[in-house]
Design a protein around this motif. Structure first.
Motif, PDB file in Angstrom:
ATOM      1  N   ASP A 136      -1.250  -1.528 -10.514  1.00  0.00           N
ATOM      2  CA  ASP A 136      -2.507  -1.333 -10.741  1.00  0.00           C
ATOM      3  C   ASP A 136      -3.079  -0.990  -9.420  1.00  0.00           C
ATOM      4  O   ASP A 136      -3.120  -1.431  -8.302  1.00  0.00           O
ATOM      5  CB  ASP A 136      -3.151  -2.736 -11.045  1.00  0.00           C
ATOM      6  N   ARG A 137      -3.914   0.327  -9.461  1.00  0.00           N
ATOM      7  CA  ARG A 137      -4.478   1.127  -8.418  1.00  0.00           C
ATOM      8  C   ARG A 137      -5.981   0.895  -8.261  1.00  0.00           C
ATOM      9  O   ARG A 137      -6.750   1.416  -7.600  1.00  0.00           O
ATOM     10  CB  ARG A 137      -4.075   2.316  -8.470  1.00  0.00           C
ATOM     11  N   SER A 138      -6.521  -0.014  -8.956  1.00  0.00           N
ATOM     12  CA  SER A 138      -8.033  -0.213  -9.215  1.00  0.00           C
ATOM     13  C   SER A 138      -8.437  -1.157  -7.959  1.00  0.00           C
ATOM     14  O   SER A 138      -9.650  -1.074  -7.543  1.00  0.00           O
ATOM     15  CB  SER A 138      -8.202  -1.084 -10.351  1.00  0.00           C
ATOM     16  N   SER A 184       2.992   8.670  -3.634  1.00  0.00           N
ATOM     17  CA  SER A 184       2.290   8.728  -4.748  1.00  0.00           C
ATOM     18  C   SER A 184       3.002   9.409  -5.898  1.00  0.00           C
ATOM     19  O   SER A 184       2.932   9.020  -7.172  1.00  0.00           O
ATOM     20  CB  SER A 184       0.774   9.160  -4.558  1.00  0.00           C
ATOM     21  N   LEU A 243      -2.525  -2.860  -3.656  1.00  0.00           N
ATOM     22  CA  LEU A 243      -1.923  -2.585  -4.811  1.00  0.00           C
ATOM     23  C   LEU A 243      -1.445  -3.712  -5.476  1.00  0.00           C
ATOM     24  O   LEU A 243      -0.850  -4.571  -4.610  1.00  0.00           O
ATOM     25  CB  LEU A 243      -0.827  -1.585  -4.727  1.00  0.00           C
ATOM     26  N   THR A 279       0.996  -1.219  -0.078  1.00  0.00           N
ATOM     27  CA  THR A 279      -0.024  -0.050   0.019  1.00  0.00           C
ATOM     28  C   THR A 279       1.080   1.117   0.021  1.00  0.00           C
ATOM     29  O   THR A 279       1.976   1.270   0.538  1.00  0.00           O
ATOM     30  CB  THR A 279      -1.093   0.210   1.435  1.00  0.00           C
ATOM     31  N   ILE A 280       0.439   2.305  -0.389  1.00  0.00           N
ATOM     32  CA  ILE A 280       1.031   3.583  -0.416  1.00  0.00           C
ATOM     33  C   ILE A 280       1.289   4.088   1.171  1.00  0.00           C
ATOM     34  O   ILE A 280       2.193   4.647   1.482  1.00  0.00           O
ATOM     35  CB  ILE A 280       0.196   4.682  -1.381  1.00  0.00           C
TER      36      ILE A 280
END
Length: 299
Positions: free
Chosen positions: A62-64, A46, A68, A30-31
């Motif tokens: 892929d950030r959908s 980011s 992640l 994760t960010i």
């Protein structure tokens, strides 16, 4: 080091912090986790990821989803970034200024009885390049992360992302409990072992059920974590195993007897490294390994 130059020196806008940030995102998933690990804010992490993607011209993550996920390009870049960062850390390590060690990884037995010959011959021919033998459960993973320069791989696992060369073959042996009837035999067959429970080490081992014919495979399989667990499982009488001649000569264990397999195919031995090589002496070491294994008695 060549990978590092390609990634970082080709553009002055890309720096080591970009690689560290990207690998932190990969490790944390994760960010937010990466920001916490790097003591940065989420917007900074980011923004750094966006800079890398714009520089490469591809989407890496892929950030959908909430967690992640790496794209195929991201997976390839993660391998290259790990090797590049490892090379950079080594370059700035004051302990390595006098000599640049060459790291050879193995999962079980290095070169077996020829390990000492390898070390002595290398030291004689390359006194300024120390050779370090490092044992990993997953040498392919260690290689792609930059923790190794060269890896010995036994069996049919041939990673497509690496440069791989066949350097020799070894005879296969059965490992059986010393108090079993099998231990007194001069030789055993795969068919005889198929009646027993087979101990297999999925990550680092060279044996899979596919070693047996499709219509005569063992029905009982037990998974073990590593070499010691594999040996202990066999010594306890809970299973038998199949391994290489190198293991039989290097690993003695109370309660385990090694018996030659008479009908098993020879075990391929390969060396692998990332392309380009992470150390200038990689190909010299591969040549020496090939020469030492090639001069051994054939299986």
């Amino acid at each position: 080091m060549l990978i590092f130059l390609r990634l970082c020196l080709a553009s002055m806008s890309m720096e080591l912090r970009h690689l560290r940030c990207f690998l932190a995102i990969v490790d944390e998933g994760t960010i937010t986790g990466a920001a916490r690990r790097l003591h940065l804010t989420q917007p900074v992490v980011s923004r750094t990821l966006g800079q890398i993607e714009r520089h490469l011209g591809v989407r890496l993550i892929d950030r959908s989803t909430h967690h992640l996920a790496l794209t195929p390009a991201g997976e390839a870049f993660a391998r290259r970034a790990a090797v590049a960062l490892s090379a950079a850390d080594a370059a700035f390590d004051p302990e390595q200024l006098r000599a640049w060690p060459l790291r050879l990884g193995y999962a079980w037995s290095a070169l077996g009885p020829h390990t000492a010959d390898l070390l002595r011959q290398w030291d004689s021919a390359h006194p300024d390049t120390p050779l370090r033998l490092l044992r990993f459960v997953d040498v392919v993973d260690a290689l792609t992360k930059g923790d190794l320069d060269l890896a010995l791989i036994r069996g049919d696992r041939v990673p497509s992302a690496l440069h791989v060369e066949l350097v020799g073959q070894e005879q296969r042996y059965a490992a059986v409990p010393s108090d079993s009837d099998l231990a007194g035999r001069a030789g055993l067959t795969l068919g005889e072992l198929a009646r027993e429970t087979i101990a297999i080490t999925p990550v680092s081992g060279s044996t899979t059920p596919q070693l047996w014919p499709s219509d005569a495979r063992p029905t009982e399989i037990v998974s073990t974590r590593d070499t010691e667990d594999w040996l202990a499982t066999i010594a306890s009488g809970h299973a038998v195993g199949v391994t290489s001649a190198a293991t039989s000569s290097l690993h003695t264990f109370p309660g385990v007897t090694f018996v030659p397999l008479t009908d098993a195919p020879a075990l391929p031995v390969r060396v692998a490294w990332t392309d380009p090589p992470p150390h200038p002496a990689v190909e010299d070491l591969a040549t020496l390994v090939r020469a030492i294994i090639g001069s051994a008695d054939p299986p």
